[in-house]
Design a protein around this motif. Structure first.
Motif: not given
Length: 552
Positions: A44-50, A225-230, A249-252
């Motif tokens: 459920s990354l970035a709020g989207a369930a896959l 961390q994805a929020r740092h763009g790895f 995934f960047h920014g999540t």
């Protein structure tokens, strides 16, 4: 030690996996439910369930006849950095780590108490990839930019002038290429570090993988961390440590270990749907620096009283274990767990020279691997001894594949092994002949308990400076035969000798009093390195290589 009594692996203590982890999994379903259709939540990354719905139960005949293979290589994971007692006796280090999924796998697999890699990452990874010792393939240090030396120097010695700073040599046969020729779908996910920037080996697809997820030249992420763009926080342009291919995934708030695992499992889904056997090289960047928290695990370890450095480290270990648990759950849901062989290991000894917090013994640097001496980058056991576990993802004595390639359950094997052994072992599991001229040995007879390995010596070669200029972190080569280990340090010409059966911590140098043991070992190591045309350190005074020399 090779003749020691085989021990039974002790049961693990009760461990926890926080339910809020993105990769938290329920216990593997029973045999009946494995054959049912499975609705698999990828995350459920970035709020989207896959969600992917797959039909379990097999695929074409090729999938039935060939085993799926997983090589799970954790970066910098020390011999005692899990809740599994690879030493045979649980100690204070096991108490601070929580790896329930690895412990569950160990209960029906074979753990090795005396497994080794080279003391830093790229040499070991290339040995796993090719079956060659680092002295033979020539990449004796970690790689990044071939135009810039990664090795440190001593007062007298510089880096070897002819080591393979590019990494993988084009044309060298590889494990994924050989498996691909056998019909396998070959998947790489996570850290590659096979070749430097701008080389073919920097792309895992060039060495035989059909799929590459997040692998490139660098051996660590700028950030987990994805929020740092790895990438390194605060950068305005992408740096050499930035993990590629994960921009969506960047920014999540996603964590790198979770992301690479989910994408790897999606690739496994595709292979099973396609009806092809797969080889998955799942190589988390963790637990390499930067030591960053993997939440919610880190908060759990802080609450247990670990200092911030060790809470972060333990959380990264827990995240890797959650990845293993998610893998096993997915294999079960797809109905292929009985046909999947898992090898779990590390690429060098545990980090201890810097960056860590207070160890379980209350010490700092060089105490995190006790009773082993020192850590990653060192000639001593803390630098090279690693966890190694081989197990079928789901034991099934009636399985034709498991009867063909049996693995003892819940046992501890004391025979010394080395990283290049994984190449012929995985090929043997797939029914593929290993090429001539490799250095690794097929471990299948040990796995089955049918026969010992042929008598041999293990060779370690690190003619570089990795980090601190003290103790065993100097340019060195060493040889191991039976319980005896001889070490040569190039800067001083000093030889040391240890009886590991009596002195695992390498505190009592016997070189002076046991010349009868030292001289044959030294001669064998010299002959082996010269025969392999191994690179040696550069003598700053002469500009020439300083080769290994026999004791005076």
């Amino acid at each position: 030690m090779s003749g020691a009594r085989r021990a039974t692996l002790p049961a693990d203590r009760a461990m926890c996996t926080p339910a809020s982890s993105p990769l938290a999994v329920a216990p593997a379903p029973g045999r009946r439910s494995r054959r049912a259709a499975a609705r698999i939540v990828l995350g459920s990354l970035a709020g989207a369930a896959l969600v992917l719905v797959v039909a379990a139960g097999g695929g074409p005949r090729a999938q039935e006849e060939l085993p799926n293979l997983v090589l799970f290589v954790v970066d910098d994971l020390g011999w005692q950095d899990t809740s599994v007692a690879f030493s045979g006796t649980a100690g204070p280090f096991q108490e601070r780590f929580e790896t329930p999924h690895l412990a569950a796998l160990a209960r029906h697999g074979l753990a090795f108490s005396d497994a080794h890699a080279q003391c830093v990452c790229t040499p070991s990874r290339l040995s796993m990839l090719t079956g060659l010792s680092s002295a033979r393939h020539g990449c004796t240090n970690w790689v990044l930019d071939p135009a810039r030396e990664t090795s440190g120097e001593t007062t007298a010695l510089g880096p070897p002038p002819r080591w393979e700073a590019r990494g993988w040599r084009e044309g060298t046969p590889t494990l994924p290429a050989r498996l691909a020729a056998r019909g396998y779908r070959t998947i790489h996910a996570g850290k590659a570090h096979f070749g430097g920037l701008g080389t073919k080996g920097a792309d895992p697809r060039a060495v035989g993988f059909d799929v590459n997820i997040a692998g490139h030249a660098a051996g660590a992420p700028g950030s987990y961390q994805a929020r740092h763009g790895f990438d390194e926080p605060g950068r305005t342009t992408r740096g050499p440590w930035a993990v590629p291919g994960l921009e969506r995934f960047h920014g999540t708030e996603a964590h790198l270990t979770d992301v690479t695992t989910e994408l790897a499992l999606a690739a496994v889904n595709a292979a099973v749907e396609e009806g092809r056997p797969f080889y998955l090289h799942l190589a988390p960047y963790a637990v390499h620096t930067p030591l960053e928290p993997h939440e919610p695990f880190a908060q759990h370890f802080r609450a247990r009283g670990l200092d911030e450095g060790e809470a972060r480290y333990a959380s990264m270990v827990a995240g890797v274990d959650a990845s293993l648990g998610a893998l096993r759950a997915r294999l079960a849901a797809l109905g292929v767990a009985e046909r999947t062989l898992i090898v779990f290991t590390s690429d060098n000894g545990g980090l201890s020279a810097h960056a860590r917090g207070t160890s379980a013994t209350g010490g700092g640097a060089d105490t995190h691997n006790l009773p082993l001496r020192e850590g990653k980058g060192s000639a001593y056991e803390g630098g090279t001894r690693v966890p190694l576990l081989v197990a079928w993802a789901d034991p099934a004595p009636e399985s034709a594949l498991q009867r063909r390639f049996p693995v003892r359950a819940g046992a501890l094997e004391p025979t010394p092994t080395i990283c290049e052994d994984l190449f012929p072992t995985l090929l043997a599991a797939a029914g593929v002949a290993a090429p001539a001229g490799i250095d690794g040995l097929d471990l299948a007879p040990l796995l089955a308990g049918r026969a010992p390995l042929p008598e041999r010596a293990l060779v370690f070669h690190y003619p570089h400076v990795w980090g601190p200029q003290r103790g065993g972190y100097q340019p060195h080569s060493s040889i191991r035969r039976g319980p005896w280990k001889a070490i040569h340090f190039y800067a001083t010409g000093r030889w040391e000798l240890y009886d590991l059966a009596q002195d695992l911590g390498e505190r009592h140098d016997l070189a002076a009093e046991r010349r009868d043991v030292l001289l044959p070992l030294a001669r064998e190591l010299c002959e082996r390195l010269h025969a392999l045309a191994a690179p040696f350190p550069r003598d700053k005074a002469t500009g020439e290589e300083r080769p290994i020399r026999l004791p005076g």
